[in-house]
Design a protein around this motif. Structure first.
Motif, short mmCIF file in Angstrom:
data_model
loop_
_atom_site.label_atom_id
_atom_site.label_comp_id
_atom_site.label_asym_id
_atom_site.label_seq_id
_atom_site.Cartn_x
_atom_site.Cartn_y
_atom_site.Cartn_z
N GLU A 14 -6.20 -3.33 7.55
CA GLU A 14 -7.28 -3.54 6.58
C GLU A 14 -7.09 -2.71 5.32
OE1 GLU A 14 -11.20 -2.39 7.77
OE2 GLU A 14 -10.50 -0.62 8.85
N VAL A 15 -6.30 -1.64 5.40
CA VAL A 15 -6.08 -0.79 4.23
C VAL A 15 -4.91 -1.28 3.40
CG1 VAL A 15 -5.39 1.52 3.51
CG2 VAL A 15 -7.15 1.25 5.26
N VAL A 16 -3.80 -1.63 4.05
CA VAL A 16 -2.61 -2.00 3.29
C VAL A 16 -2.81 -3.30 2.53
CG1 VAL A 16 -1.35 -3.40 5.02
CG2 VAL A 16 -0.08 -1.94 3.41
N VAL A 17 -3.67 -4.19 3.03
CA VAL A 17 -3.87 -5.48 2.38
C VAL A 17 -4.56 -5.34 1.02
CG1 VAL A 17 -6.14 -6.07 3.33
CG2 VAL A 17 -4.46 -7.89 2.89
N LEU A 18 -5.17 -4.19 0.77
CA LEU A 18 -5.87 -3.97 -0.50
C LEU A 18 -4.97 -3.42 -1.60
CD1 LEU A 18 -9.17 -2.34 0.83
CD2 LEU A 18 -8.81 -4.72 0.16
N GLU A 19 -3.73 -3.11 -1.29
CA GLU A 19 -2.85 -2.43 -2.24
C GLU A 19 -2.77 -3.11 -3.59
OE1 GLU A 19 1.78 -0.91 -2.75
OE2 GLU A 19 1.23 -2.15 -1.03
N THR A 20 -2.43 -4.37 -3.62
CA THR A 20 -2.20 -5.05 -4.89
C THR A 20 -3.48 -5.15 -5.71
OG1 THR A 20 -0.50 -6.35 -3.78
CG2 THR A 20 -1.18 -7.07 -5.97
N LEU A 21 -4.58 -5.48 -5.06
CA LEU A 21 -5.85 -5.58 -5.77
C LEU A 21 -6.19 -4.27 -6.45
CD1 LEU A 21 -8.53 -7.23 -6.30
CD2 LEU A 21 -9.42 -6.03 -4.29
N LEU A 22 -6.10 -3.18 -5.70
CA LEU A 22 -6.49 -1.88 -6.26
C LEU A 22 -5.54 -1.42 -7.35
CD1 LEU A 22 -7.54 -0.01 -2.99
CD2 LEU A 22 -9.01 -1.19 -4.64
N LEU A 23 -4.25 -1.53 -7.11
CA LEU A 23 -3.28 -1.07 -8.11
C LEU A 23 -3.36 -1.87 -9.40
CD1 LEU A 23 -0.06 -0.23 -6.06
CD2 LEU A 23 -1.61 1.36 -7.19
N SER A 24 -3.53 -3.18 -9.29
CA SER A 24 -3.56 -3.99 -10.51
C SER A 24 -4.77 -3.63 -11.37
CB SER A 24 -3.58 -5.49 -10.16
OG SER A 24 -4.74 -5.83 -9.42
#
Length: 451
Positions: A117-127
């Protein structure tokens, strides 16, 4: 609701799929979102995007259409598709509030939950953070250079249409005035402003007719664009039509450092002593700083602010810093770190304190690794809870971020307020616990190459 779930790099899902089959996808982990270093020549950065990230998290759902796309493309198998269909972030997020300053290594956001559940948010947050913080960081330098004079954000025609909305929001946090982007006004409540371009003047048979039409609909407090043809003649006509009461004139070309002084003298000689001078023309923080001593009342900035004024990203990354060895939700996490050359990380869960001296000036960014830094009376803890057990608790009015930025920037030492090429304003100090005492690991400023 429009799902934000496919604003995601494919490798997030392939990692989860493989981790599921290996039986390790649901181990508790902690990820840090942080910049390895500040862009060259910058003494600080500005956090922006937290509110947008929380909005994006709320809408991060894999509905039937998203699941169908992923299964048809072979990205998701049945096990992954079933999990994605029920995805709701249930973890915890702590981080810097919007408007806060950040420095090299600052853990702008700390995300804790199961690996999946944490790793799947990487792109959303970084962008979001890489874009919005880059714009806010550039905008802050511009408002610093403007020394209290207003700046209109007018970059909507210089970037992607939705990036323009996010840019207007980020610039407003950093002290800009109104935006020319109407959607930014609707979406985020930012004041909007706009008058006329050269095309409007050229539509009429004479400049006088154009001015008369604008004055009739917008009133004498409007801003007339005076450099379509002859600047002096346009100013004389604007003053004549309003008996010297024209609110402002705008200059969009020429050597502004020379032109505005000449124009101010002309306006004053014609009795328009209260008429403001607004300048545009591809301005950035350096040109604004060069106009500090000139009789300029306001600025309009477009391209440079929406592109981060030469640094369109903050270089933020999203890295695992601790993990558990089992699926037990109460299992203790232990630090993990990359040792890659030039891309190493610091393991452990972070807590941040801004060290403030007796004069109210920031002295250091102190990052505790698996320990809370000891604070004196003037020091302040930087991170707040944004999400607790899946519940978003960090929403706030955009005005709070704007106020926070003004206060945080005011803490900078004078050396950190330079517009020209500068070093990091304050050092980043990592501390850890050894026995009963806290120990400095190292400083960033003379940052190790592998950070």
């Amino acid at each position: 609701m429009t799902s934000t779930a496919l604003l995601t790099d494919m490798y997030e899902l392939t990692m989860i799929k493989a981790a599921m089959h290996a039986g390790v996808a649901f181990r508790r982990c902690t990820f840090d979102l942080f910049p390895r270093r500040l862009p060259t020549g910058r003494s600080y950065g500005v956090v922006a995007g937290t509110g947008r990230a929380l909005e994006g998290l709320k809408d991060f759902r894999f509905g039937p259409d998203e699941i169908a796309f992923l299964t048809e493309r072979g990205v998701a198998d049945d096990m992954l598709a079933e999990w994605l269909a029920d995805y709701r972030f249930s973890g915890t997020i702590r981080g810097y509030r919007e408007g806060e300053l950040f420095f090299s290594g600052s853990p702008v956001m700390v995300v804790e939950g199961s690996f999946a559940e944490v790793v799947v948010l990487e792109t959303l947050l970084l962008s979001i953070f890489n874009h919005d913080s880059a714009v806010a960081s550039a905008a802050s330098r511009m408002t610093l250079a403007a020394e209290g004079r207003p700046i209109i954000e007018m970059g909507g025609r210089r970037t992607h249409e939705w990036a323009a909305v996010a840019s207007a929001r980020a610039a407003w946090i950093a002290g800009f005035g109104p935006s020319s982007d109407l959607e930014a006004g609707r979406s985020w409540g930012i004041p909007v402003s706009g008058t006329a371009a050269h095309a409007f003047t050229m539509l009429f048979d004479s400049e006088e007719e154009a001015f008369e039409a604008q004055l009739e609909t917008m009133g004498e407090d409007t801003t007339l664009l005076v450099d379509t043809y002859d600047v002096d003649e346009a100013i004389r006509k604007a003053v004549e039509l309003t008996d010297g009461r024209i609110g402002a004139i705008r200059i969009d070309s020429g050597d502004l450092t020379v032109e505005v002084r000449r124009v101010r003298k002309l306006l004053d000689s014609l009795g328009a002593t209260k008429t403001r001078i607004i300048v545009t023309n591809d301005l950035d923080e350096y040109q604004i700083a060069a106009l500090r001593g000139a009789p300029v009342d306001g600025f309009g900035v477009g391209t440079s602010v929406v592109t981060g004024s030469g640094h369109p990203t903050c270089g933020m990354v999203y890295k695992m810093v601790s993990r558990a060895n089992s699926d037990d939700p109460d299992a203790e996490q232990h630090p993990v770190a990359k040792k890659s050359q030039n891309k190493g990380t610091i393991g452990g869960r972070k807590t941040v304190m801004r060290q403030i001296d007796e004069h109210g000036v920031a002295v250091a960014e102190v990052i505790g690794v698996d320990v809370a830094p000891r604070a004196d009376s003037n020091d302040r803890m930087v991170m707040d809870d944004l999400v607790r057990d899946g519940e978003i608790v960090g929403t706030e009015p955009l005005s709070a971020a704007r106020d926070r930025h003004a206060k945080s920037r005011a803490e900078l030492p004078l050396s950190g307020q330079k517009i020209s090429r500068a070093e990091q304003a304050i050092p980043t100090v990592y501390v850890s616990q050894r026995g009963e005492s806290q120990e400095n690991i190292y400083l960033i400023g003379e940052a190790p190459a592998n950070l």
